[in-house]
Scaffold this motif. Structure first.
Motif, PDB file in Angstrom:
ATOM      1  N   VAL A 220      26.779  17.536  18.598  1.00  0.00           N
ATOM      2  CA  VAL A 220      27.983  17.827  18.028  1.00  0.00           C
ATOM      3  C   VAL A 220      29.035  17.752  18.647  1.00  0.00           C
ATOM      4  O   VAL A 220      29.014  18.321  19.924  1.00  0.00           O
ATOM      5  CB  VAL A 220      27.887  19.184  17.306  1.00  0.00           C
ATOM      6  N   PHE A 221      30.022  16.977  18.468  1.00  0.00           N
ATOM      7  CA  PHE A 221      31.550  16.835  19.278  1.00  0.00           C
ATOM      8  C   PHE A 221      32.432  17.483  18.379  1.00  0.00           C
ATOM      9  O   PHE A 221      32.506  17.239  17.309  1.00  0.00           O
ATOM     10  CB  PHE A 221      31.787  15.357  19.672  1.00  0.00           C
ATOM     11  N   LYS A 222      33.499  18.002  19.032  1.00  0.00           N
ATOM     12  CA  LYS A 222      34.822  18.447  18.258  1.00  0.00           C
ATOM     13  C   LYS A 222      35.677  17.602  18.994  1.00  0.00           C
ATOM     14  O   LYS A 222      35.907  17.364  20.141  1.00  0.00           O
ATOM     15  CB  LYS A 222      35.061  19.862  18.900  1.00  0.00           C
ATOM     16  N   THR A 223      36.579  16.959  17.715  1.00  0.00           N
ATOM     17  CA  THR A 223      37.676  15.772  18.306  1.00  0.00           C
ATOM     18  C   THR A 223      39.097  16.606  18.248  1.00  0.00           C
ATOM     19  O   THR A 223      39.388  17.484  17.297  1.00  0.00           O
ATOM     20  CB  THR A 223      37.550  14.892  17.256  1.00  0.00           C
ATOM     21  N   ILE A 224      39.775  16.188  19.003  1.00  0.00           N
ATOM     22  CA  ILE A 224      41.070  16.741  19.190  1.00  0.00           C
ATOM     23  C   ILE A 224      42.199  15.858  19.008  1.00  0.00           C
ATOM     24  O   ILE A 224      41.975  14.806  19.616  1.00  0.00           O
ATOM     25  CB  ILE A 224      41.326  17.633  20.319  1.00  0.00           C
ATOM     26  N   HIS A 225      42.864  16.275  18.247  1.00  0.00           N
ATOM     27  CA  HIS A 225      44.118  15.313  18.083  1.00  0.00           C
ATOM     28  C   HIS A 225      45.588  15.970  18.248  1.00  0.00           C
ATOM     29  O   HIS A 225      45.748  16.956  17.991  1.00  0.00           O
ATOM     30  CB  HIS A 225      44.132  14.779  16.722  1.00  0.00           C
ATOM     31  N   TYR A 226      46.409  15.587  18.976  1.00  0.00           N
ATOM     32  CA  TYR A 226      47.759  16.123  19.321  1.00  0.00           C
ATOM     33  C   TYR A 226      48.685  15.628  18.305  1.00  0.00           C
ATOM     34  O   TYR A 226      48.969  14.752  17.862  1.00  0.00           O
ATOM     35  CB  TYR A 226      48.229  15.707  20.642  1.00  0.00           C
ATOM     36  N   VAL A 227      49.305  16.857  17.500  1.00  0.00           N
ATOM     37  CA  VAL A 227      50.229  16.885  16.799  1.00  0.00           C
ATOM     38  C   VAL A 227      51.703  16.698  17.262  1.00  0.00           C
ATOM     39  O   VAL A 227      51.896  17.631  17.619  1.00  0.00           O
ATOM     40  CB  VAL A 227      50.279  18.111  15.659  1.00  0.00           C
ATOM     41  N   GLU A 228      52.191  15.562  16.905  1.00  0.00           N
ATOM     42  CA  GLU A 228      53.659  15.472  17.532  1.00  0.00           C
ATOM     43  C   GLU A 228      54.764  16.520  16.799  1.00  0.00           C
ATOM     44  O   GLU A 228      54.456  16.695  15.600  1.00  0.00           O
ATOM     45  CB  GLU A 228      54.191  14.005  17.176  1.00  0.00           C
ATOM     46  N   HIS A 229      55.560  17.037  17.678  1.00  0.00           N
ATOM     47  CA  HIS A 229      56.357  18.038  17.157  1.00  0.00           C
ATOM     48  C   HIS A 229      57.972  17.715  17.932  1.00  0.00           C
ATOM     49  O   HIS A 229      57.739  17.637  19.039  1.00  0.00           O
ATOM     50  CB  HIS A 229      56.184  19.408  16.946  1.00  0.00           C
TER      51      HIS A 229
END
Length: 379
Positions: free
Chosen positions: A127-136
């Motif tokens: 199991v992997f947790k994927t992380i995405h950066y939310v631009e702001h």
């Protein structure tokens, strides 16, 4: 989320036929297809292919997981099946065909799992947790900084099944890149597992760099002279929000350290020895990211404490100013209160110069108090 998933499961069969007419599917194949004969033909399958000697040997859009495994068992190679948010019904046929353990299947369907590595007979479940950066444009007390998803990987002797949850973390580009490296794919299913792990950790590195910029910007805002005054409450909210997002990041990174160490250090029959060397590189990168995330958490704690201390100092300064002016105002209040009692026999009550003398005395005393307090930094 469950309601949307059930609705999609109801709509998919009418829109997506596993043997839809394409350039590679003949009319007779389409006409003779019976969905009840192949329970693995789930509409959640986004890609299904057979790889032999590192090359994709069947690019037909109509290929089902059962058909892929039939080819693998007859001619060798391995199958890679990709799914996106399958329901229990959609995944049941695939789980039965590949002999997946019910506990692992339950985790893969319901998601929200902790990163881990488990072995069930001849299958590895990762199991992997994927992380995405939310631009702001600007960090606020409600800004979403990171968005998480999940990728579950079933790795067997002759198959790889990837189950993805969330709108981010697509593996399409990764699959295309791997297909351009046949010598790596020729190592078998463990090469796909390594590529996914490397892809996920590379995403962690990119997000860590972006979060570091946010923390630097926040630190400058908190400690800059322009930040003093009415923005303390806003700064505290921003710090706390960023700390929550970093904590979410930490939950994805830290539990994955042990699985990567096991894959890089412990010999496993399902992991090619040559591929195991590459897992060491992934584990090193992950350890570096983990150190960064821990440092982010500690730095945010320090920034938050410093911000609260500055707010306390500012409040103390305000209280000292209020107290100083109260002391100055107390002089005329006391004098005027005494001479406002209207007694007949009071000193200087009928004196010609009594009124200007009292006003002058009040002014001198107030000036002396003001000067003393200002010299001591109270005003």
């Amino acid at each position: 989320m469950s309601m949307i998933r059930d609705l999609r499961a109801a709509v998919r069969p009418s829109l997506l036929h596993p043997l839809r007419k394409t350039a590679t599917a003949t009319a007779s194949q389409y006409a003779n297809y019976d969905a009840t004969r192949d329970p693995t033909a789930a509409s959640a399958v986004v890609d299904c292919a057979v790889y032999r000697e590192g090359r994709r040997v069947d690019d037909r859009a109509c290929l089902t997981p059962r058909g892929a495994m039939r080819q693998v068992r007859e001619s060798g190679g391995f199958a890679w099946i990709g799914l996106h948010e399958p329901t229990e019904a959609e995944f049941a046929g695939i789980a039965a065909e590949f002999g997946l353990h019910p506990l692992a299947v339950e985790d893969a369907v319901h998601a929200h799992q902790r990163p881990k590595l488990e072995r069930y007979d001849d299958t590895l479940f990762t199991v992997f947790k994927t992380i995405h950066y939310v631009e702001h444009a600007e960090l606020t007390a409600t800004s979403e900084v990171v968005e998480t998803g999940e990728v579950m990987v079933f790795t067997g002797p002759d198959f790889v099944i990837t189950v993805r949850h969330g709108g981010q973390g697509s593996l399409r580009n990764l699959r295309h890149r791997l297909q351009g490296e046949p010598e790596l794919l020729a190592k078998g299913p463990s090469s796909v597992l390594h590529a996914i792990a490397d892809h996920v950790v590379d995403g962690y590195i990119a997000v860590a760099d972006a979060v570091e910029l946010d923390i630097d910007e926040l630190e400058i805002d908190v400690f800059s002279p322009a930040a003093k005054g009415s923005t303390r409450g806003a700064d505290t909210g921003r710090i706390y929000q960023l700390k929550r997002e970093v904590l979410e990041f930490k939950r994805a990174v830290t539990p994955l350290l042990r699985p990567m160490q096991l894959l890089s250090e412990r010999p496993m029959r399902l992991v090619d020895p040559d591929i195991q060397k590459y897992f060491r590189d992934v584990a090193d990168h992950l350890a570096r990211v983990q150190e960064q995330v821990v440092a982010f958490d500690e730095l945010l704690n320090s920034i938050l404490q410093a911000n609260l201390a500055q707010a306390t100092v500012a409040q103390n300064e305000d209280m000292r100013k209020i107290t100083s002016w109260a002391a100055i105002v107390a002089v005329p209040t006391a004098v005027c209160g005494v001479y406002g009692m209207n007694f007949d026999h009071m000193p200087e009550l009928h004196w010609k110069y009594g009124y200007p003398m009292v006003l002058g005395g009040i002014a001198v005393i107030c000036f002396a108090i003001h000067r003393t307090l200002k010299r001591n930094g109270w005003l």
